[in-house]
Every structure is written in structure tokens, then in C-alpha cells.
Design an enzyme around this catalytic site. Structure first.
Site, short mmCIF file in Angstrom:
data_model
loop_
_atom_site.label_atom_id
_atom_site.label_comp_id
_atom_site.label_asym_id
_atom_site.label_seq_id
_atom_site.Cartn_x
_atom_site.Cartn_y
_atom_site.Cartn_z
N GLY A 440 4.86 -8.80 -0.25
CA GLY A 440 4.31 -8.19 0.97
C GLY A 440 3.57 -9.15 1.87
O GLY A 440 2.56 -8.78 2.47
N HIS A 441 4.08 -10.38 1.99
CA HIS A 441 3.40 -11.39 2.81
C HIS A 441 4.37 -12.04 3.80
O HIS A 441 4.47 -13.26 3.87
CB HIS A 441 2.78 -12.47 1.90
CG HIS A 441 1.93 -11.89 0.82
ND1 HIS A 441 1.98 -12.31 -0.49
CD2 HIS A 441 1.01 -10.90 0.87
CE1 HIS A 441 1.12 -11.60 -1.21
NE2 HIS A 441 0.52 -10.73 -0.42
#
Length: 504
Positions: A440-441
Site C-alpha cells: 500500500g505504498h
């Protein structure tokens, strides 16, 4: 096309980790009219639902964009969770408060961004945080964002077993990942206070800030594209056909969202836009350099009597593969209790998840059509190089060894997901590639860089090359994905650009 009633000096699109910060900082000048448009609901500082405040609940599908992406060769569909709410993904993430490393910023400087060294950014990291621990040289005591270093006594038995196992396997114990060194194992620092996840809307858009007469916040507004007169931005058009006029527009819609708005506005690879009926305005490599951390979860059942699951976020091993360049730490192994996370087995569990945090492979964000309500086409291209696959394999082997170590093994009752972690390299690689999810980056769909850089979409202050009155300020402008979670770095970016461009 209807017309909005409130022309702004600065119009900010997206109220997440960057946008909420910009709205607060830019409205400090009472003569500057600031309008913030957020696609998700705006709960104000006092009406956030419990599901978003509870730091031990990871992800919230009621406040998600619903993006589905291509992961890699054997992971054709991976959910790309992103927060659709005021506060953005900072309102739904696991609350990890880790900065990018000094070595990550060296790479920015090497690509021509010579005033983005760690020495340049450290004052902003310090100014954004308030924390009672750590060395003064690295830490701030009075900033808006509460950051707390988890103490061993706050961890679950399984978290502590993970740390002890890593130390037994020769890794250094790190007391503060936001201090001088990161290579080793330790407890996370978190932006959590009394169990409450401190998102940017809570800590920056406070009741006092929202009371400013020169700041207006609208929730539930999806932006289609930027409006232009010639090459100057004059506002935005929303999905329902409303025009919002402004002297200047800042896109803070996130790595997927800002890229999609730019592309619909005619800013992107001209050859991709024309077939969609979008008139090219600026031929720039928008969406061509997407990076994110490929993530391989291994979920174990907790042994009887070891079922404690709070706090969710616990411990991290930050280490280097055998192929890492000098000074790089390209692997994370994270010990997290995935409470409330979608797609996880029920009951007492812990995930020992491996991430390749300095991947070589790059992906893309493209449009399928010009409809603002259509999903962008996201291809992460995870593990898209042989070197990435070899390093990820190394990381998963480390995680497997930790689970077998006598310090951690008694806390675990068996592997639930995947069904097995085979010993043989080729089989294990197949298990990894077919079980990828996102850390999730996502970053780098509109990277910062010099005007002559073939990668760059914006300059070192977020201004879009070749256009006027349009900036992008969010994780999309990070030139290369850092070896860390991205939330604090994105907040720092917004703080620094707000100060360098607008604090006068």
C-alpha cells in the site's frame, strides 16, 4: 456546465495525507482563499466513525476506492486499497509512522533534486511530529502529528517472539527506526494515541483550522479534470459538471487519483491520450513509472494461550538482501495481527509478511476511457525483473526461518495462508508470485525531476513542467519508491512545499 459560487486563490483536490496538510498550511494566511475538494465523505474533526478511529482495525472497505490492479505474472488481480475519505489512506492504514531513510533521499539528489537531501528534509520531519522519546537531533516535540514509539511491554507475545527470533538469527536490535540507523529489528513507531489512529484530517484540519473564514472543505466531490486557459490552470471540472474556478490548482489525489486526473486533463503520453479522444496538452510521462512494494503475507494461527492481537501493528525487521547496493535496506519483514483486514482468516492470527521495498520493476497507471467514474488501469508489474524475484525469495526465506526459530515457534500453531512455503526455490517462487498483495505504498506516477529528465512530470516544488498554476503534491511526485512506508514522507513533502512556496 454550472459554475461554482466560490472562486478560490488555491483549489486543492484530495484531502488525504498531503491535501489535508496543504489546506491547513495554506489557509494560515487569512488573505488566501483555500478550497479543498475531497471525493470521500468529510467527517469533520469530530464525527469520524469508530471503524476509522480504531487503529487495531486495518483497512475499511466502506471507505475504499475499490481499485483492482494487476499485481504480477501470477497475480492478475490484486486489490489496491486506498482510503476514500477525508484523511485519505492515513485514515485507513496500519498507523506505521516510519520515515524514508537518508539513503532514499540520496537517490533523489542523484536524480537532480539537489535540495531534497536528508539534511534538507529532516527539519520538516521534526516539525510535523510530537513525540516524547528518541534523540532531539532526529525528533520533534511539538508538531501536529502524534508519533509514539511502541515499547516492548505494549507488544503481543508473538511480536516479542518475532523480535527475539530476529536477534537470535543475528539481526541488530533497533530502538528507534526514525533515529540514526534502521538496519535491524524492533518495534514500530505509530501515529496512534490511546488506540486512535491519528489521520491528517484529525490533526491538521482541527476545529480551529476549519473555523477559518478563508477555508472551505467539500466532501463527496469527484474531480474529472483540470480546466485551462491556454497553458494556465483556471480550476477544475467535477464529475457532475460543476466548474470550480481558482487562480491555482494543486492535485493531491494520490498516486492513482492524481495520475488519472492529469491524464483526463490532457497531461500525459500523447500517444495514449489521443485514441481516447483526449486532446493532448502536455506530453509528459504521467503514470509511466509507478512503483510500489510487492508484499507476500504468510499468515499463521496463534497457539492456544498466545491469542493476544492488540496492538495490530507490532514489529519490523528492516534488512538487506545479498544483492542490495551499499547502504541499502531492501527487505521488510513485518509482524502484524491483521485485525479486520479483508481476505484474512478469522481467529487468532499473525501475519509475517515480506516486502521488497526497493524494487527495480516499474508499473503503469493508464486510462480505459475518459469517464471520471471509470477505474484507472493499474499495473503494478510486481517482481517484474529477475533481480526482484531473487531478492523477494530471499526475504520470504528469512520470514520462514523466523517462524521456525525457538523464540517465535511456540507462539504459532501452524501456517494458514499460503498452505505451504515449499523448501525448493522454484516452487517457493511460484507460491510467492501467486500470493502477492499490496503493502500500500504506491508512488512515482508524476515524479519530481529537472525539466530535461525523461522521467519527470513536475519540478522540485511540484509544479507541472510546461504548464502554469498547476501543482501536484502527494506521493505520486516521489521520484523513486522509498524503502519504507510512505505516509510520513508524504506529509513531509506537503509541509516542505507549503513552506517553500507559500509561506510568505
Amino acid at each position: 456546465m454550472s459554475h461554482s459560487v466560490e472562486p478560490a486563490d488555491v483549489l486543492i483536490v484530495g484531502g488525504g495525507s498531503a491535501g489535508a496538510v496543504l489546506a491547513a498550511r495554506l489557509s494560515e494566511n487569512p488573505d488566501r482563499r483555500v478550497v479543498l475538494l475531497e471525493a470521500g465523505p468529510d467527517y469533520g474533526p469530530t464525527r469520524f466513525p469508530e471503524s476509522l478511529l480504531d487503529a487495531n482495525r486495518i483497512a475499511d472497505l466502506d471507505h475504499d476506492w475499490g481499485y483492482i490492479s494487476r499485481g504480477g505474472r501470477l497475480s492478475p488481480e490484486v486489490a489496491a486499497l486506498r482510503g476514500k475519505v477525508i484523511g485519505g489512506s492515513s485514515a485507513v492504514n496500519a498507523g506505521a509512522a516510519l520515515r524514508a531513510r537518508a539513503r532514499d533521499f540520496d537517490r533523489w539528489a542523484e536524480s537532480g533534486l539537489d535540495d531534497w537531501s536528508f539534511a534538507d528534509v529532516l527539519p520538516y520531519f521534526r516539525d510535523l511530529e510530537n513525540t516524547p522519546t528518541g534523540e532531539d537531533e532526529f525528533h520533534g516535540r511539538s508538531g501536529p502529528m502524534p508519533v509514539r514509539q511502541l515499547a516492548d511491554s505494549q507488544l503481543t507475545p508473538a511480536h516479542r517472539g518475532f523480535i527475539d527470533a530476529a536477534v537470535a538469527l543475528g539481526h541488530k536490535r533497533i530502538a528507534d527506526f526514525n533515529g540514526a540507523e534502521q538496519g535491524g529489528v524492533g518495534a514500530f513507531a505509530v501515529n496512534v494515541l490511546d488506540g486512535v489512529r491519528q489521520n491528517t484530517a484529525l490533526v491538521y484540519l482541527t476545529p480551529e483550522v476549519r473555523a477559518r473564514p478563508n477555508l472551505t472543505v467539500h466532501g463527496g466531490v469527484t474531480v474529472d479534470r483540470v480546466l485551462f486557459r491556454g497553458t494556465s490552470a483556471t480550476g477544475v471540472l467535477t464529475a457532475d459538471g460543476t466548474a470550480h474556478h481558482a487562480d491555482e490548482v494543486i492535485l493531491s489525489g494520490g498516486t492513482y487519483g492524481s495520475a488519472a486526473i492529469l491524464l483526463r486533463s490532457g497531461i500525459g503520453p500523447a500517444g495514449e491520450l489521443a485514441p481516447l479522444g483526449i486532446e493532448p496538452l502536455a506530453d509528459l510521462p504521467v503514470g509511466q513509472h509507478l512503483q510500489d512494494h510487492p508484499f507476500c503475507p504468510a499468515v499463521y494461527a496463534l497457539a492456544p494461550g498466545q491469542a493476544e492481537m492488540t496492538p495490530a501493528l507490532g514489529a519490523l525487521l528492516w534488512t538487506a538482501s545479498s544483492e542490495a547496493a551499499d547502504g541499502e535496506l531492501d527487505l521488510n519483514v513485518v509482524a502484524v495481527h491483521p485485525n479486520g483486514a479483508p481476505f484474512m482468516p478469522p481467529g487468532g492470527v499473525i501475519a509475517l509478511s515480506t516486502a521488497l521495498v526497493l524494487p527495480d520493476a516499474q508499473g503503469t497507471v493508464r486510462l480505459t476511457d475518459r469517464d471520471p467514474l471509470s477505474q484507472p488501469l493499474i499495473d503494478h508489474n510486481y517482481l517484474g525483473t529477475e533481480r526482484d524475484r531473487r531478492r523477494m525469495l530471499e526475504g520470504v526465506r528469512i520470514a520462514r526461518d523466523l517462524a521456525r526459530d525457538p523464540a517465535l515457534a511456540p507462539s504459532l500453531a501452524g501456517l494458514l495462508m499460503p498452505r505451504e512455503l515449499p523448501h525448493e526455490d522454484e516452487q517457493l517462487t511460484r507460491v510467492i508470485e501467486s500470493g502477492l498483495s499490496i503493502y500500500g505504498h504506491p508512488t512515482s506516477t508524476a515524479p519530481m525531476g529537472t525539466a530535461d529528465s525523461p522521467r519527470a512530470v513536475v519540478d522540485s516544488r511540484g509544479a507541472v513542467h510546461g504548464l502554469d498554476a498547476l501543482r501536484v503534491v502527494d506521493a505520486s511526485i516521489i521520484p523513486y519508491v522509498p524503502s519504507s512506508v510512505t505516509n510520513l514522507t508524504t506529509i513531509m513533502l506537503a509541509e516542505r512545499i507549503a513552506h517553500l512556496v507559500y509561506a510568505h
